[in-house]
Design an enzyme around this catalytic site. Structure first.
Site: not given
Ligand SMILES: *Cc1c(COP(=O)(O)O)cnc(C)c1O
Length: 362
Positions: A35, A133, A258, A306
């Site tokens: 992802k 979640r 800054y 930036m």
């Molecule tokens: C992102 C994610 C993972 C991987 O998690 P890591 O901590 O990066 O290994 C596994 N399962 C789900 C559902 C996720 O969203």
């Protein structure tokens, strides 16, 4: 000459880290989680580096389609499922597996009325085993399972959940064992594979591998917690480096950047680095966040702006314009920088900005 900030992605490190993930769960299959553009490392590189994975998992429907277009023929899993009825034909067309985590998604599948000729979906029914979640609570899980089972378009149901504290199993607010107990109890007797382990569970709880692990951050050489990446035998996959593009000599009372957050109390030499928050460096990094200049460790001073940040060169007399600066990576663990900045390695890798030149190392 282009601006000197460059991220180098080490393909062999990605391959090595996947092998580590698999070695911890030798009897399970492995999803490589890609992802957020493979946690900032790029989907095309992920396809090549993770050829040995059993599937790729992500959350973006458009990127899942892109993986198919790039030639990935093995399984693809959408970890948040689909978002809209319009996504359903896309899932069928590209053979995408997907999570189902709420009644609304099941209702959309029912309403689609697809027969087994049109779609044969491999569905991952998500349980909320305590993280609160996504997912069905244990007490309604079986009913959701049975509802999916009735659909002609559903070929298989894998049972999945996600751990809140795999890196901190004794967390009193939700011990890992309690999530496991709920998951096992509510899935007992249901046909299908199980999947629960993220990187932390893969590395530290071999008994929770079930049939499929879902390894994410460890593939990129970040630690999920519970130990350093090096202790887990992981290699950093992303090195972010740039150069010093300016030097200033300052004295007591001189302020830097800054808000004048840093004020010198002695004579100092400081270097201006071509890296700022618009490159993905965390703006909230405090003074003395570690950086490496010409192989020597020093720290940031003043606010990150930036396009630039400032480092202390007082103890690196030979450093000057053109000196190589490593922000994180091979000589400096990303998690160490993240910790200093009050975040986690995950956030830094994912935040790498599109304007940064990316090169590959095989
Ligand atoms: C992102 C994610 C993972 C991987 O998690 P890591 O901590 O990066 O290994 C596994 N399962 C789900 C559902 C996720 O969203």
């Amino acid at each position: 000459m282009p601006r000197p900030i460059v991220a180098t992605i080490d393909i062999s490190a990605l391959q090595h880290n996947l092998a580590v993930a698999k070695s911890h769960a030798p009897h399970a299959k492995a999803w490589a989680v890609v992802k957020a553009q493979a946690y900032g490392h790029g989907l095309g590189r992920a396809i090549r580096a993770f050829a040995e994975a059993d599937g790729l998992a992500l959350v973006e429907v458009n990127y899942a389609v892109q993986l198919r277009e790039l030639g990935w023929t093995k399984p693809i899993l959408l970890l948040e499922g689909f978002f809209d009825a319009d996504d359903i034909p896309v899932l069928a067309q590209h053979g995408l597996q997907f999570a189902v985590h709420c009644d609304e998604q099941i209702a959309l599948l029912e309403a689609a009325g697809l027969d087994a000729q049109t779609a044969r979906f491999d569905v991952h029914l998500k349980m909320n085993s305590g993280m609160n979640r996504l997912g069905f609570k244990p007490e309604v899980y079986r009913a959701a399972y049975e509802r999916l089972q009735k659909l002609d378009c559903v070929r298989s149901i894998t049972m999945i959940t996600h751990f809140a504290n795999a890196d901190d199993p004794a967390n009193p607010d939700l011990p890992l064992a309690e999530q496991v107990r709920r998951f096992n109890a509510a899935t007992a007797g249901l046909a299908g594979a199980h999947s629960a382990a993220n990187s932390a569970a893969d590395l530290m709880h071999a008994d929770l591998a079930y049939e499929w692990v879902r390894a994410g951050v460890m593939l990129y050489g970040g630690t999920p917690g519970g130990g350093t990446a090096k202790e887990f035998g992981l290699r950093p996959a992303m090195t972010l480096e740039s150069r010093i593009i300016g030097v200033q000599e300052i004295g007591p009372g001189d302020a830097v950047g800054y808000g004048s957050r840093f004020v010198a109390d002695k004579d100092m030499k400081i270097g201006i680095v071509a890296c700022g928050y618009a490159d993905g460096y965390p703006r909230h990094a405090p003074n003395n966040t570690p950086v490496i200049v010409d192989g020597v460790r020093t720290g940031t001073i003043g606010r990150v702006s930036m396009d630039m940040l400032t480092v202390d060169l007082s103890d690196i007399p030979d450093a000057g314009v053109g000196s190589r600066v490593v922000l994180w990576g091979e000589e400096l663990p990303i998690d160490e920088v993240a910790f200093a900045a009050g975040t986690i390695g995950y956030e830094l890798m994912c935040a790498l900005a599109p304007r940064v030149t990316v090169q590959e190392k095989i």
